[in-house]
Design a protein around this motif. Structure first.
Motif, PDB file in Angstrom:
ATOM      1  N   ILE A   1       0.846  -1.184   0.000  1.00  0.00           N
ATOM      2  CA  ILE A   1       0.000   0.000   0.000  1.00  0.00           C
ATOM      3  C   ILE A   1       0.891   1.246   0.000  1.00  0.00           C
ATOM      4  O   ILE A   1       1.846   1.326   0.773  1.00  0.00           O
ATOM      5  N   GLU A   2       0.544   2.212  -0.835  1.00  0.00           N
ATOM      6  CA  GLU A   2       1.309   3.453  -0.973  1.00  0.00           C
ATOM      7  C   GLU A   2       0.406   4.657  -0.683  1.00  0.00           C
ATOM      8  O   GLU A   2      -0.164   5.254  -1.602  1.00  0.00           O
ATOM      9  N   PRO A   3       0.250   5.025   0.586  1.00  0.00           N
ATOM     10  CA  PRO A   3      -0.625   6.160   0.914  1.00  0.00           C
ATOM     11  C   PRO A   3      -0.225   7.465   0.235  1.00  0.00           C
ATOM     12  O   PRO A   3      -1.089   8.235  -0.178  1.00  0.00           O
ATOM     13  N   GLU A   4       1.070   7.709   0.089  1.00  0.00           N
ATOM     14  CA  GLU A   4       1.527   8.961  -0.518  1.00  0.00           C
ATOM     15  C   GLU A   4       1.188   9.042  -1.998  1.00  0.00           C
ATOM     16  O   GLU A   4       1.240  10.106  -2.598  1.00  0.00           O
ATOM     17  N   SER A   5       0.859   7.912  -2.592  1.00  0.00           N
ATOM     18  CA  SER A   5       0.528   7.851  -4.026  1.00  0.00           C
ATOM     19  C   SER A   5      -0.958   7.571  -4.208  1.00  0.00           C
ATOM     20  O   SER A   5      -1.359   6.673  -4.944  1.00  0.00           O
ATOM     21  N   GLY A   6      -1.783   8.319  -3.507  1.00  0.00           N
ATOM     22  CA  GLY A   6      -3.226   8.196  -3.662  1.00  0.00           C
ATOM     23  C   GLY A   6      -3.812   6.894  -3.162  1.00  0.00           C
ATOM     24  O   GLY A   6      -4.855   6.461  -3.635  1.00  0.00           O
ATOM     25  N   GLY A   7      -3.159   6.252  -2.203  1.00  0.00           N
ATOM     26  CA  GLY A   7      -3.659   4.977  -1.679  1.00  0.00           C
ATOM     27  C   GLY A   7      -3.479   3.822  -2.648  1.00  0.00           C
ATOM     28  O   GLY A   7      -4.162   2.807  -2.563  1.00  0.00           O
ATOM     29  N   SER A   8      -2.551   3.957  -3.578  1.00  0.00           N
ATOM     30  CA  SER A   8      -2.341   2.946  -4.616  1.00  0.00           C
ATOM     31  C   SER A   8      -1.785   1.641  -4.064  1.00  0.00           C
ATOM     32  O   SER A   8      -1.161   1.605  -3.005  1.00  0.00           O
ATOM     33  N   LEU A   9      -2.006   0.577  -4.836  1.00  0.00           N
ATOM     34  CA  LEU A   9      -1.361  -0.710  -4.576  1.00  0.00           C
ATOM     35  C   LEU A   9      -0.068  -0.751  -5.385  1.00  0.00           C
ATOM     36  O   LEU A   9      -0.102  -0.545  -6.601  1.00  0.00           O
TER      37      LEU A   9
ATOM     38  N   ASN B   1     -11.049  11.607  -7.801  1.00  0.00           N
ATOM     39  CA  ASN B   1      -9.801  12.336  -7.590  1.00  0.00           C
ATOM     40  C   ASN B   1      -9.018  11.809  -6.395  1.00  0.00           C
ATOM     41  O   ASN B   1      -7.994  12.362  -6.037  1.00  0.00           O
ATOM     42  N   GLY B   2      -9.491  10.727  -5.779  1.00  0.00           N
ATOM     43  CA  GLY B   2      -8.794  10.165  -4.628  1.00  0.00           C
ATOM     44  C   GLY B   2      -7.384   9.725  -4.945  1.00  0.00           C
ATOM     45  O   GLY B   2      -6.487   9.809  -4.101  1.00  0.00           O
ATOM     46  N   TRP B   3      -7.149   9.280  -6.163  1.00  0.00           N
ATOM     47  CA  TRP B   3      -5.824   8.802  -6.561  1.00  0.00           C
ATOM     48  C   TRP B   3      -4.833   9.943  -6.788  1.00  0.00           C
ATOM     49  O   TRP B   3      -3.648   9.717  -6.936  1.00  0.00           O
ATOM     50  N   GLN B   4      -5.322  11.172  -6.774  1.00  0.00           N
ATOM     51  CA  GLN B   4      -4.453  12.318  -7.030  1.00  0.00           C
ATOM     52  C   GLN B   4      -4.049  13.052  -5.756  1.00  0.00           C
ATOM     53  O   GLN B   4      -3.436  14.112  -5.833  1.00  0.00           O
ATOM     54  N   SER B   5      -4.388  12.503  -4.620  1.00  0.00           N
ATOM     55  CA  SER B   5      -4.069  13.144  -3.344  1.00  0.00           C
ATOM     56  C   SER B   5      -3.279  12.195  -2.457  1.00  0.00           C
ATOM     57  O   SER B   5      -3.468  10.982  -2.514  1.00  0.00           O
TER      58      SER B   5
END
Length: 93
Positions: free
Chosen positions: A14-22, A82-86
């Protein structure tokens, strides 16, 4: 700060700094999604990113009379929320 979750043979980065990305998703050590390259921070280069608060596209960026900002370059529609952009934060309870 990146972290991992694991349960019953499944493991995810999990990468919270990258929009919660996997950054990766594995089952019993085998990649289920294409893993991100080491050091990648761009959500579009991750294994996956969350489509929040909506998935797909909103035609012409309009939801009734409400205008949504374009969020994918010159594309005429707003895409994938826009969640992936924050940057996200993780809270351990």
């Amino acid at each position: 700060m990146s972290f991992s979750l694991a349960h019953a043979g499944w493991s995810a980065g999990i990468e919270p700094e990258s929009g919660g990305s996997l950054s990766r998703l594995e089952w019993n050590g085998m990649s289920v999604l294409r893993p991100a390259a080491p050091g990648t921070r761009n959500p579009l280069q991750m294994a996956s990113f969350p489509l929040v608060p909506y998935a797909n596209r909103i035609a012409q960026g309009r939801f009734g009379e409400h205008r949504l900002p374009r969020n994918f370059g010159a594309h005429p529609h707003t895409l994938h929320g826009n969640g992936w952009q924050s940057e996200w934060t993780a809270d351990r309870k």
